[in-house]
Design a protein around this motif. Sequence first.
Motif, PDB file in Angstrom:
ATOM      1  N   ASP A  73       0.666  -1.186   0.081  1.00 54.95           N
ATOM      2  CA  ASP A  73       0.047   0.171  -0.113  1.00 54.95           C
ATOM      3  C   ASP A  73       0.754   1.511   0.334  1.00 54.95           C
ATOM      4  O   ASP A  73       1.683   1.112   0.371  1.00 54.95           O
ATOM      5  CB  ASP A  73      -1.062   0.019   1.358  1.00 54.95           C
ATOM      6  N   VAL A  74       0.459   2.061  -1.102  1.00 54.86           N
ATOM      7  CA  VAL A  74       0.993   4.098  -1.118  1.00 54.86           C
ATOM      8  C   VAL A  74       0.964   4.804  -0.928  1.00 54.86           C
ATOM      9  O   VAL A  74       0.619   5.984  -1.532  1.00 54.86           O
ATOM     10  CB  VAL A  74       2.035   3.609  -2.266  1.00 54.86           C
ATOM     11  N   GLY A  84      -4.931   2.288  -2.061  1.00 56.06           N
ATOM     12  CA  GLY A  84      -3.844   0.998  -2.079  1.00 56.06           C
ATOM     13  C   GLY A  84      -2.717   0.706  -2.886  1.00 56.06           C
ATOM     14  O   GLY A  84      -1.749   1.675  -2.673  1.00 56.06           O
ATOM     15  N   PRO A  85      -2.213  -0.323  -3.426  1.00 57.08           N
ATOM     16  CA  PRO A  85      -1.319  -0.248  -4.047  1.00 57.08           C
ATOM     17  C   PRO A  85      -1.373   0.338  -5.451  1.00 57.08           C
ATOM     18  O   PRO A  85      -0.539  -0.027  -6.513  1.00 57.08           O
ATOM     19  CB  PRO A  85      -0.211  -2.122  -3.982  1.00 57.08           C
ATOM     20  N   PHE A  86      -2.254   0.597  -6.217  1.00 61.90           N
ATOM     21  CA  PHE A  86      -3.066   1.281  -7.434  1.00 61.90           C
ATOM     22  C   PHE A  86      -2.410   2.595  -7.441  1.00 61.90           C
ATOM     23  O   PHE A  86      -3.384   3.593  -6.450  1.00 61.90           O
ATOM     24  CB  PHE A  86      -3.984   0.461  -7.970  1.00 61.90           C
ATOM     25  N   PHE A  98      -1.808  -0.206 -13.422  1.00 58.86           N
ATOM     26  CA  PHE A  98      -1.484   0.822 -12.557  1.00 58.86           C
ATOM     27  C   PHE A  98      -0.842   0.776 -11.342  1.00 58.86           C
ATOM     28  O   PHE A  98      -0.959   0.347  -9.967  1.00 58.86           O
ATOM     29  CB  PHE A  98      -3.258   1.197 -12.110  1.00 58.86           C
ATOM     30  N   THR A  99       0.569   0.117 -12.192  1.00 62.83           N
ATOM     31  CA  THR A  99       1.181  -0.637 -10.774  1.00 62.83           C
ATOM     32  C   THR A  99       1.916   0.617 -10.291  1.00 62.83           C
ATOM     33  O   THR A  99       2.689   1.618 -10.942  1.00 62.83           O
ATOM     34  CB  THR A  99       2.727  -1.192 -11.759  1.00 62.83           C
ATOM     35  N   LYS A 573     -10.932   0.832 -18.212  1.00 57.37           N
ATOM     36  CA  LYS A 573     -10.452   1.472 -18.259  1.00 57.37           C
ATOM     37  C   LYS A 573     -10.046   1.753 -16.144  1.00 57.37           C
ATOM     38  O   LYS A 573     -10.686   1.178 -16.010  1.00 57.37           O
ATOM     39  CB  LYS A 573     -10.474   3.329 -17.787  1.00 57.37           C
ATOM     40  N   TRP A 574      -9.473   3.117 -15.636  1.00 55.57           N
ATOM     41  CA  TRP A 574      -9.709   2.400 -14.412  1.00 55.57           C
ATOM     42  C   TRP A 574     -11.132   1.952 -13.586  1.00 55.57           C
ATOM     43  O   TRP A 574     -11.879   2.606 -14.478  1.00 55.57           O
ATOM     44  CB  TRP A 574      -8.930   3.947 -13.848  1.00 55.57           C
ATOM     45  N   PRO A 575     -10.988   1.425 -12.863  1.00 52.31           N
ATOM     46  CA  PRO A 575     -10.271   0.530 -12.048  1.00 52.31           C
ATOM     47  C   PRO A 575      -9.766  -1.275 -11.996  1.00 52.31           C
ATOM     48  O   PRO A 575      -9.572  -1.805 -11.216  1.00 52.31           O
ATOM     49  CB  PRO A 575     -10.455   0.242 -10.562  1.00 52.31           C
TER      50      PRO A 575
END
Length: 820
Positions: A73-74, A84-86, A98-99, A573-575
């Motif tokens: 998680d960033v 989260g991590p995305f 989406f790294t 697209k996202w997500p």
Amino acid sequence: MKTKLKKGSVVFIFIMLSNIVLMAQSNLDARTRSFDSDWRFKLDTISTGPEQLNYDVSDWRIVDLPHDWSVEDVSIQKEDSIVGPFFRNSSGTIFDGFTYGGIGWYRKSFDLRSEDVGKKLFIQFDGVYMNSKVWINGHYLGVHPYGYTPFNYELTPYLNTDGTKNVITVRVENTGKNSRWYAGSGIYRHVKLTAVDPLHIDIWGVNITTPEVNESLANVHLTTTITNGYVNAAGFVLHTEILDAKGKVVGKSKSKVNTSTYGKMEIRQEITIKSPLLWSAETPNLYTAKLNIIRKTEEVDNVSIPFGVRKIKIDAQNGLLVNGKSVLLKGGCIHHDNGPLGAISIKQAEERKVRLLKENGFNAIRISHNPPSEILLEVCDRLGMYVVDEAFDAWEKTKFIDDYHLYFKDCWERDLTSMILRDRNHPSVILWSIGNEIRERASERGLEITDMLAKKVKKLDSTRFVTEAVCDFWDARRTYNWEEHTPAIFDLLDIGGYNYMFKKYESDHKKYPNRIMLGTESYPAKSYENWTAVEENPYIIGDFVWTAMDYRGEAGIGVTSFISGKQKKIFVKWPWFNAFCGDLDFIGNKKPQSYYRDVVWDNSPMEMMVQKLSIPEGMKYYVSDWGWPDEQRSWSWPGSEGDTLLVRVYSKVENVKLELNGKVIDAQEIPDSSITAGFQLPYVPGTLVAKGYINGKEVASTTIKTVGKPVAIRLKADKSNVKANGNELFYVAVEIVDEEGNVVPYVNDIEVNYSIKGEGVLAGVGNGNPTDISSFQQLKKKVYQGKGLVILRSNSKKGRMILEASAEELGSDSITIQVQ
């Protein structure tokens, strides 16, 4: 024609994954030890100059390898575009899932052991993504751009021998648009430290082949590369023993070397095994070659190499023969990630993946589109799985601006060599692939590269076949076409790899009857057509679906959705973060196409799926080429009473009869060109039964019943006990069930909360939803189609670990694991 039917908090979140103490590595011998523990890590953009070596690392996190920061998680950065991590604004967007990449720094201090004095020390990295730079005690060792190949550096000249600690520093840079799929970030595979005598067997220096194999004997050839670092050394003896699975010596050889030659030398030995136990995917028998160097009366080096005895033969007339028996490759392409764990390669994660694939009918995997981890191949050897080992996704022409094409000219030989030297003793590896959908493949330069790579492979390993995955996607953009230019490609290969081109098999065979073909990629919906071609034509040795299991990145290529009448396709697209094209979902559960494939491969006589048919006005139903209709093995559709549903029955029978609540709804014949019957009927809860007939006799049936409302959570662990070694993963399936214990498949929005007590920690949580961008590292996660997954890790203390799961209105369930 149909084949005959066979029966048959943020800081807390950050450290969760990092605290996974590395899994016990296989293939560690007396001279090699794990170097995975107690690294310091910082995600930052610190200066690239030598001054970074003096930074204070007291505030850096302690992590154990393997480590992938892209799965952590960033959200601590508090950017609206990060969940989260995305990272919504990632360079690769849907392609890398989406790294969150960036630049990461690793630091590890270690003492020189007394037994290492006088020896040569090498640090071995099995994989670092990507552009890694390594220093030892401030001395720059080098850069390794490719994120997937193993590499090593000698540390000896720069080590502190006065009792001062030694410091390894690694800088990892994953920036720009460099991958078409999720690559992960960091030192995501194992690291080892090897201490050897100046007289030693080289890393990857043993080559084992079995040129003569039959039921009576196997002739085993060993070529061992030895380095003699003594200028004035006496001779030595190389002892080699072959041990069977029980540790019994079944053959041995001794080579006396009288020369005191300084530098490298090769020693060849031959050993005969009587009545050998042969290796195949069905019978994965393994032997171990134990090699010892004796100098005077002292053992100065030893290595142990697992291998298998097997003979591979392939030609257009007989197909693929393994130990003289015909084998059809039931293949699946896979990327290297391990679901909620990200790209980290851990023994039990790799083992679970291979075991799931075998349980679902696969006997072969194509590693796409890069060399795998060493552990994955060890698992394939032990469990039995044929492997196509692939080197590159790009040569000199770019697919993405920052991809491997930037490094190919300078690095191809080193990377190809390291892949083959590391992997050549694995019996699971049967084919080398030098590329995938290479853009310049049919150009004059492309043919030069093909020839160059193929010759290099043969020089390093002449016992296996060389292929390349070729497609016709790019041809319309160029001045050449398939018919004119692809023969030149395949003339340079042992086996022609066909991506999505099963329709060309027959016509190409008429022109080139001795060409061996392999379906290196195929669409899930065309599995019947592709497999029929394999069964009917010996020159086609197998088919590999894209893909065997869902993975992060290439998000939404398997999308199914509604689009307007004017649209031809949909771009997600996202997500979306998940490709969603696998036979198995992100956490390993079967998807509809896997049930279909069960019928194609005669693993099941009949399967039945149900799909909603309601389409919004002005819209049409869209399924991508890699997708599958939005159907489920379910007759539970609350709120759809009276709506028309489409029921598909998959079988190789002649006729299918459909019954609902004891009444016959309809009957259909299944044409020879298909294995599908479709029925439309209004939804009424109850019991749906399909029956199949051949020559008027019922030979197959399948039943789906409406389930009750969700009332409870059920946990199911993949094992009842784990080792108290601080390094063992185990998996717990999470299911939402009704009063009778049936999984409720329409539940997608129930969030389950978890707590862990005792001797264990969380390694990851997940579900099969391709758009759920919530954290993989928090103690909560929604289920998808009634299912979820929790991955746990044992501590180093004996005792019990208790996992409890709870959700509103569903109560709780717990499971106890013995840590022994």
